[in-house]
Design a protein around this motif. Structure first.
Motif, short mmCIF file in Angstrom:
data_model
loop_
_atom_site.label_atom_id
_atom_site.label_comp_id
_atom_site.label_asym_id
_atom_site.label_seq_id
_atom_site.Cartn_x
_atom_site.Cartn_y
_atom_site.Cartn_z
N ILE A 111 0.87 -1.18 0.00
CA ILE A 111 0.00 0.00 0.00
C ILE A 111 0.90 1.22 0.00
CG2 ILE A 111 -1.72 1.27 1.34
CD1 ILE A 111 -2.78 -1.50 2.25
N ASN A 112 0.63 2.15 -0.94
CA ASN A 112 1.58 3.24 -1.15
C ASN A 112 1.22 4.58 -0.51
OD1 ASN A 112 -0.52 3.86 -2.84
ND2 ASN A 112 0.73 4.28 -4.63
N ALA A 113 0.08 4.68 0.17
CA ALA A 113 -0.28 5.95 0.81
C ALA A 113 -1.31 5.69 1.90
CB ALA A 113 -0.86 6.92 -0.22
N ILE A 114 -1.34 6.60 2.86
CA ILE A 114 -2.36 6.58 3.91
C ILE A 114 -3.06 7.92 3.84
CG2 ILE A 114 -2.84 6.44 6.37
CD1 ILE A 114 -0.25 4.84 6.69
N ILE A 115 -4.39 7.90 3.79
CA ILE A 115 -5.17 9.13 3.74
C ILE A 115 -6.21 9.10 4.86
CG2 ILE A 115 -4.84 9.48 1.26
CD1 ILE A 115 -7.63 8.32 0.79
#
Length: 144
Positions: A111-115
């Motif tokens: 997973i490449n981002a956390i929002i």
């Protein structure tokens, strides 16, 4: 403390933690019943994109994070819907450490981002800024 993927066995204790954290200042949330919060967790867990974590110590669950994998053109993101630390343990670095552990788990899963969304001016805004999150310029949230 150990980071674990949230499962059905954690729902009751997570419900207690969630109510404890969010019915107090600054949130002051109110719920119709405890069953409403249990249902909230169960509905999240029924989603096939659900991804949740608990931070468990000797005395029980100290923190929780629930959210979902969110497909995006540039890869998969993790959307944090709810994140909280037991009020008696806040301010001691547990939340930051838990967040770092979650980030490590995200990297393992590709997973490449956390929002996430949070309320402007609340302590959570400072917490996320301190932990490397940045507001997205030009992005606004709508509700109907």
């Amino acid at each position: 403390m150990d980071i674990l993927k949230m499962s059905e066995e954690h729902v009751e204790e997570c419900t207690d933690l969630y109510i404890d954290a969010f019915t107090k200042s600054p949130w002051h949330d109110a719920y119709d019943s405890r069953a409403q919060v249990v249902s909230f967790f169960q509905n999240h867990m029924a989603n096939n994109y659900f991804l949740g974590y608990v931070l468990k110590g000797q005395t029980g669950i100290a923190a929780l994070c629930i959210g979902m994998k969110k497909p995006w053109i540039q890869g998969t993101e993790y959307y944090i819907d709810q994140f909280c630390v037991k009020p008696a343990l806040q301010g001691g670095g547990i939340g930051s450490g838990f967040l770092k552990s979650i980030e490590a788990e995200m990297r393992k899963e590709g997973i490449n981002a956390i929002i996430l969304n949070t309320e402007r001016g609340f302590p959570s805004e400072k917490f996320y800024l301190k932990n490397g999150f940045k507001p997205l310029d030009g992005l606004i949230t709508f509700i109907k």
